[in-house]
Design an enzyme around this catalytic site. Structure first.
Site, mmCIF file in Angstrom:
data_model
loop_
_atom_site.group_PDB
_atom_site.id
_atom_site.type_symbol
_atom_site.label_atom_id
_atom_site.label_comp_id
_atom_site.label_asym_id
_atom_site.label_seq_id
_atom_site.Cartn_x
_atom_site.Cartn_y
_atom_site.Cartn_z
ATOM 1 N N ASN A 1 2.960 -3.453 -2.018
ATOM 2 C CA ASN A 1 3.928 -2.066 -0.720
ATOM 3 C C ASN A 1 4.528 -1.113 -2.258
ATOM 4 O O ASN A 1 5.170 -2.399 -3.615
ATOM 5 C CB ASN A 1 4.890 -2.309 0.162
ATOM 6 N N GLU B 1 7.297 1.204 -2.857
ATOM 7 C CA GLU B 1 8.043 2.167 -1.869
ATOM 8 C C GLU B 1 8.991 3.374 -2.948
ATOM 9 O O GLU B 1 8.710 3.646 -4.528
ATOM 10 C CB GLU B 1 9.376 1.316 -1.775
ATOM 11 N N CYS C 1 1.787 1.463 2.119
ATOM 12 C CA CYS C 1 2.399 -0.232 2.492
ATOM 13 C C CYS C 1 0.814 -1.275 2.124
ATOM 14 O O CYS C 1 0.107 -0.051 0.841
ATOM 15 C CB CYS C 1 1.562 -0.046 4.053
ATOM 16 N N GLU D 1 -1.658 -2.832 2.585
ATOM 17 C CA GLU D 1 -2.852 -2.901 2.819
ATOM 18 C C GLU D 1 -3.665 -1.483 1.979
ATOM 19 O O GLU D 1 -4.595 -1.100 1.717
ATOM 20 C CB GLU D 1 -2.962 -3.150 3.839
ATOM 21 N N CYS E 1 0.548 -2.329 9.857
ATOM 22 C CA CYS E 1 0.947 -0.767 10.259
ATOM 23 C C CYS E 1 0.094 -0.287 11.070
ATOM 24 O O CYS E 1 -0.771 -0.161 10.446
ATOM 25 C CB CYS E 1 1.540 0.854 10.171
ATOM 26 N N CYS F 1 -2.097 2.076 7.948
ATOM 27 C CA CYS F 1 -2.616 1.580 7.674
ATOM 28 C C CYS F 1 -4.670 1.198 8.931
ATOM 29 O O CYS F 1 -5.185 0.463 8.453
ATOM 30 C CB CYS F 1 -2.363 -0.322 7.142
#
Ligand code: THU
Length: 135
Positions: free
Chosen positions: A42, A44, A53, A55, A88, A91
């Protein structure tokens, strides 16, 4: 490649995540049909919604660098999680797009906790039933 090896790569990838805001590092390792493994973590941003993210970083990297190779599996794990890390909703949509791009061949999603021992496995179709479609 076995699930535990892919999980180990995901946990390793998480070590270089950029997650100063949440403090929650996530790694993802994508296994391609020829055995190549592409990792992501990830990333940010101080403008929070701009973060990505793990993924999505890994899947998009795999699809950009190896567009002709199908994705067989993705392992997701976090050294900061006591439970298996589940992708999530966003994703899941991205993973489903990859499934569609490889003509419906599903992807094994391997979710692990910080130890790599507590594991859940599902397919993308299982994780996102009744997905958005248009025809
Ligand atoms: N995150 C992931 O990278 N993957 C997931 O499956 C869940 C959440 C990231 C996003 C954000 O950087 C941090 O974890 C906390 O939500």
């Amino acid at each position: 490649m076995e699930d535990k090896d892919l999980i180990a790569k995901a946990l390793e990838a998480a070590e270089t995540a950029w997650a100063p805001y949440s403090g929650f590092r996530v790694g993802a390792a994508v296994l391609l049909e020829d055995g190549t493994v592409v990792c992501g973590n990830n990333q940010e941003n101080r403008a929070y919604p701009l973060g990505s993210c793990a993924e999505r970083v890994a899947v998009n990297y795999a699809r950009a660098a190896y567009p002709t190779l199908k994705i067989k599996a993705i392992a997701i794990a976090s050294p900061d999680s006591e439970v298996p890390v589940s992708p999530c909703g966003g994703c899941r949509e991205v993973l489903l797009e990859a499934v569609r791009a490889q003509r419906g061949r599903d992807i094994r999603v391997i979710m692990a906790d910080r130890t790599g021992m507590n594991v859940r496995v599902a397919t993308v179709e299982e994780l996102l039933p009744f997905a958005f479609e248009f025809k």
